[in-house]
Design an enzyme around this catalytic site. Sequence first.
Site, PDB file in Angstrom:
ATOM      1  N   GLY A 177       0.739  -1.256   0.000  1.00  0.00           N
ATOM      2  CA  GLY A 177       0.000   0.000   0.000  1.00  0.00           C
ATOM      3  C   GLY A 177       0.769   1.309   0.000  1.00  0.00           C
ATOM      4  O   GLY A 177       0.129   2.366   0.062  1.00  0.00           O
ATOM      5  N   GLY A 179       2.469   2.667  -2.477  1.00  0.00           N
ATOM      6  CA  GLY A 179       2.660   3.198  -3.831  1.00  0.00           C
ATOM      7  C   GLY A 179       1.811   4.429  -4.128  1.00  0.00           C
ATOM      8  O   GLY A 179       0.744   4.630  -3.528  1.00  0.00           O
ATOM      9  N   CYS A 182      -1.686   3.601  -5.287  1.00  0.00           N
ATOM     10  CA  CYS A 182      -2.334   2.525  -4.525  1.00  0.00           C
ATOM     11  C   CYS A 182      -3.443   3.071  -3.656  1.00  0.00           C
ATOM     12  O   CYS A 182      -3.270   4.107  -3.015  1.00  0.00           O
ATOM     13  CB  CYS A 182      -1.339   1.876  -3.570  1.00  0.00           C
ATOM     14  SG  CYS A 182       0.092   1.232  -4.394  1.00  0.00           S
TER      15      CYS A 182
HETATM   16  P1  XMP Z   1       5.289   4.039  -6.752  1.00  0.00           P
HETATM   17  O1  XMP Z   1       5.058   4.768  -5.451  1.00  0.00           O
HETATM   18  O2  XMP Z   1       6.721   3.983  -7.113  1.00  0.00           O
HETATM   19  O3  XMP Z   1       4.807   2.551  -6.445  1.00  0.00           O
HETATM   20  O4  XMP Z   1       4.440   4.581  -7.847  1.00  0.00           O
HETATM   21  C1  XMP Z   1       4.860   1.498  -7.379  1.00  0.00           C
HETATM   22  C2  XMP Z   1       4.346   0.224  -6.727  1.00  0.00           C
HETATM   23  O5  XMP Z   1       2.938   0.333  -6.433  1.00  0.00           O
HETATM   24  C3  XMP Z   1       2.384  -0.981  -6.307  1.00  0.00           C
HETATM   25  N1  XMP Z   1       1.132  -1.037  -7.063  1.00  0.00           N
HETATM   26  C4  XMP Z   1      -0.088  -1.053  -6.510  1.00  0.00           C
HETATM   27  N2  XMP Z   1      -0.472  -1.080  -5.217  1.00  0.00           N
HETATM   28  N3  XMP Z   1      -2.749  -1.022  -5.905  1.00  0.00           N
HETATM   29  C5  XMP Z   1      -1.806  -1.075  -4.914  1.00  0.00           C
HETATM   30  O6  XMP Z   1      -2.189  -1.088  -3.733  1.00  0.00           O
HETATM   31  C6  XMP Z   1      -2.441  -1.003  -7.222  1.00  0.00           C
HETATM   32  O7  XMP Z   1      -3.303  -0.933  -8.092  1.00  0.00           O
HETATM   33  C7  XMP Z   1      -1.030  -1.032  -7.539  1.00  0.00           C
HETATM   34  N4  XMP Z   1      -0.363  -1.044  -8.718  1.00  0.00           N
HETATM   35  C8  XMP Z   1       0.954  -1.036  -8.387  1.00  0.00           C
HETATM   36  C9  XMP Z   1       3.416  -1.938  -6.857  1.00  0.00           C
HETATM   37  O8  XMP Z   1       4.027  -2.592  -5.768  1.00  0.00           O
HETATM   38  C10 XMP Z   1       4.369  -1.015  -7.590  1.00  0.00           C
HETATM   39  O9  XMP Z   1       5.658  -1.552  -7.754  1.00  0.00           O
END
Ligand code: XMP
Length: 353
Positions: A177, A179, A182
Amino acid sequence: MIVEGLTFDDVFIIPKYSDIEHRADVSTKSKILPNVELASPFISANMDTVTEYRMAISMMISGGLGILHRYLSIEDMLKQIELYQAEIKEHKYEEKVPFVVSIGANDFDRVSKAYEAGIRNFCIDVAHGHHLLVEKCIKKLRELYSDIGIIAGNTCTYQGAYDLFKWGADTIKVGVGPGSVCTTRIKTGAGYPQLSAIQLAYKAKLDYLKDFPNEEKFIIADGGIKYYGDITKALAAGGDAVMMGSIFAGCKQTPGNVFRNENEDMVKSYRGMASIPAQSDFGIEDFNEEGISLTVKYRGNVKHILERLLKGLRSGMSYSGARTIKSLQEVSEFVRVTQSGHFEGQPHKAFKH
Ligand code: XMP
C-alpha cells in the site's frame, strides 16, 4: 495489539563521520538474486505502464533492472522476451542482467513457456504475498526447476518476510500500500508504513541467515518513493534495491504514447494494476478496486533520471560514511522527526521577520 510504524517522511538518516573524499568512491553495486548483481540498485516496477522490454533494456544499460509485468497473454510475453533477447544480441550487450518475468501464483504454464524461451528469473507478483497460494507456488517451482531465481511478494511484516524466505524465495518484495497509485490502505484498511516494513524484512533476513548461514537472501523495497532521499532511506533500512513506478512512469521508454492533456502539457498514463482501467483492459471482472489511474508529465529518456538518482544515492551514502550498500545498512541510524522537523527540511523559506 497496536504497534508503531514509521515511513520515509517520519525520519532522517543521522549523518556519520565520513572519510569519503568524492562521491565516485562510493560503490552502488547490489546483488538482488543469486545470479544477478546490479551496478545501481534501481528497479522499474512490474506494471503495464512502466516495464516492458524497451524499459528493461534501458534500465539494464544504466545498471539497473526492469521487471516485466504479468498482465500479458503468454504469446505477448514470449514476444517481449524475444524482443529483449534480439536487442541484446543486436547491440552485443553483455547480458549481465537477465530479463526477469512476473507471474501469478498459478501461472505454471507461463513459467514453462518462459523457461523454454531462456528465462531463469521469475517474480511472483501477488498483492498479499504472505499467502498459502504463494507458498505452494514457490515450493512447486523449486520442485520443477533447479536453476531459477525467485522473487516473491509483496509482504510488509517480519513473519511474512521470514516465511517467504523459508518457502524458498531468494528475494522478497516489500510494500503493501505505499505506492503513489495505490488505494489498498484506504479500501481495505490493511498495510504497514514502508520504512518500518523494510526494517522488519531486514531483521527477518538477518535472523533467517543466522539460522541458515549458507544461503543468500535479498530484499527489494517496493513503492512509496517520493523524493530522491527516500531511496537512500529505503536502502539504509535494509533494502538491497528499490522498485519504483511513478518516478519512471513518464519516460520515453515506458509502454504507451505521449499525449497532450487539457493544458497542452505532454503527459503519459500511469495506473495502479488494481485500478478499474487496468483490470478491465485485462478482462478481469471480479476484483476489488485498489488503485487509481492518472497522467504524469512526460520526462524524456529514463537514463537522465537514473543519472540523477545515482548522484543522489552516492551523496546520501557519503553522509553516512558508507562506501557500499551493505555498510549503509549496517551503520545507518535514523532520527524520528516532528512535523516541524520535516517542514524545516522543505525548501520553503526565506528568513521571516
Ligand atoms: P510508486 O510509489 O513507485 O509505487 O508509484 C509502485 C508500486 O505500487 C504498487 N502497485 C499497486 N499497489 N494497488 C496497490 O495497492 C495497485 O493498483 C497497484 N499497482 C501497483 C506496486 O508494488 C508497484 O511496484
